[in-house]
Write a protein that holds these residues in place. Sequence first.
Motif, PDB file in Angstrom:
ATOM      1  N   GLU A  48       0.800  -1.219   0.000  1.00  0.00           N
ATOM      2  CA  GLU A  48       0.000   0.000   0.000  1.00  0.00           C
ATOM      3  C   GLU A  48       0.838   1.277   0.000  1.00  0.00           C
ATOM      4  O   GLU A  48       0.495   2.249  -0.659  1.00  0.00           O
ATOM      5  CB  GLU A  48      -0.969   0.019   1.195  1.00  0.00           C
ATOM      6  CG  GLU A  48      -2.011  -1.077   1.169  1.00  0.00           C
ATOM      7  CD  GLU A  48      -1.493  -2.429   1.664  1.00  0.00           C
ATOM      8  OE1 GLU A  48      -0.417  -2.495   2.289  1.00  0.00           O
ATOM      9  OE2 GLU A  48      -2.166  -3.435   1.380  1.00  0.00           O
ATOM     10  N   VAL A  51       2.224   1.857  -3.429  1.00  0.00           N
ATOM     11  CA  VAL A  51       1.125   2.230  -4.327  1.00  0.00           C
ATOM     12  C   VAL A  51       0.779   3.705  -4.138  1.00  0.00           C
ATOM     13  O   VAL A  51       0.588   4.439  -5.106  1.00  0.00           O
ATOM     14  CB  VAL A  51      -0.114   1.327  -4.097  1.00  0.00           C
ATOM     15  CG1 VAL A  51      -1.337   1.877  -4.798  1.00  0.00           C
ATOM     16  CG2 VAL A  51       0.175  -0.092  -4.558  1.00  0.00           C
ATOM     17  N   GLU A  52       0.738   4.159  -2.885  1.00  0.00           N
ATOM     18  CA  GLU A  52       0.423   5.558  -2.598  1.00  0.00           C
ATOM     19  C   GLU A  52       1.459   6.496  -3.224  1.00  0.00           C
ATOM     20  O   GLU A  52       1.105   7.527  -3.800  1.00  0.00           O
ATOM     21  CB  GLU A  52       0.346   5.780  -1.087  1.00  0.00           C
ATOM     22  CG  GLU A  52      -0.123   7.160  -0.698  1.00  0.00           C
ATOM     23  CD  GLU A  52      -0.233   7.341   0.810  1.00  0.00           C
ATOM     24  OE1 GLU A  52      -0.577   8.463   1.208  1.00  0.00           O
ATOM     25  OE2 GLU A  52       0.023   6.392   1.568  1.00  0.00           O
ATOM     26  N   LYS A  55       0.967   6.426  -7.076  1.00  0.00           N
ATOM     27  CA  LYS A  55      -0.250   7.161  -7.439  1.00  0.00           C
ATOM     28  C   LYS A  55      -0.015   8.662  -7.339  1.00  0.00           C
ATOM     29  O   LYS A  55      -0.499   9.428  -8.167  1.00  0.00           O
ATOM     30  CB  LYS A  55      -1.416   6.772  -6.523  1.00  0.00           C
ATOM     31  CG  LYS A  55      -2.094   5.495  -6.885  1.00  0.00           C
ATOM     32  CD  LYS A  55      -3.279   5.265  -5.946  1.00  0.00           C
ATOM     33  CE  LYS A  55      -4.030   4.023  -6.277  1.00  0.00           C
ATOM     34  NZ  LYS A  55      -5.178   3.830  -5.345  1.00  0.00           N
ATOM     35  N   ALA A  56       0.719   9.066  -6.307  1.00  0.00           N
ATOM     36  CA  ALA A  56       0.960  10.497  -6.101  1.00  0.00           C
ATOM     37  C   ALA A  56       1.729  11.102  -7.266  1.00  0.00           C
ATOM     38  O   ALA A  56       1.396  12.201  -7.728  1.00  0.00           O
ATOM     39  CB  ALA A  56       1.712  10.728  -4.792  1.00  0.00           C
ATOM     40  N   ALA A  58       1.894   9.824 -10.277  1.00  0.00           N
ATOM     41  CA  ALA A  58       1.296   9.448 -11.567  1.00  0.00           C
ATOM     42  C   ALA A  58       0.517  10.601 -12.180  1.00  0.00           C
ATOM     43  O   ALA A  58       0.268  10.612 -13.376  1.00  0.00           O
ATOM     44  CB  ALA A  58       0.380   8.230 -11.395  1.00  0.00           C
ATOM     45  N   ASP A  59       0.146  11.572 -11.373  1.00  0.00           N
ATOM     46  CA  ASP A  59      -0.576  12.738 -11.872  1.00  0.00           C
ATOM     47  C   ASP A  59       0.418  13.735 -12.456  1.00  0.00           C
ATOM     48  O   ASP A  59       1.387  14.108 -11.785  1.00  0.00           O
ATOM     49  CB  ASP A  59      -1.358  13.387 -10.731  1.00  0.00           C
ATOM     50  CG  ASP A  59      -2.132  14.593 -11.189  1.00  0.00           C
ATOM     51  OD1 ASP A  59      -3.287  14.422 -11.613  1.00  0.00           O
ATOM     52  OD2 ASP A  59      -1.559  15.707 -11.143  1.00  0.00           O
TER      53      ASP A  59
END
Length: 135
Positions: A48, A51-52, A55-56, A58-59
């Motif tokens: 997790e 992943v966080e 994801k952060a 990825a923008d």
Amino acid sequence: MNDEIIEESIDEDAICSLARLIGDEDRARSRTRMLMSLMKAIDIDGPEGEVEVFKAVADPCRLRIVKLLKEGELCVCEIMTALDKPQSTTSHHLSILREAGLVRERKDGKWSYYRLADSAVNEMIKQARELKKIK
């Protein structure tokens, strides 16, 4: 981990599927045991957090913020100006980056300043760039 516990939890369907693919039931049983052990270790660590982080960044807007902060600490108003985004949007992106552990905030009166949390963030961006070069 205890071999008996792993042996008991081996999914016979997984062994059969792998045996059909590789053509050797003993090897399939051994490889399935090894794979299950690896998955248990992965699950114990919990993906997790990683992943966080991914994801952060990825923008595109958040990645731009990280790249801006490579040059040093910036005030939110400077980041807003560079991105040409409203304060609320900029603060939202910075909050996500902070929660992921990628940036640190420093308050000075009513001003908030941000910097990269660690040199590892720079290294992560550098590695991503290098990976993209490899084809």
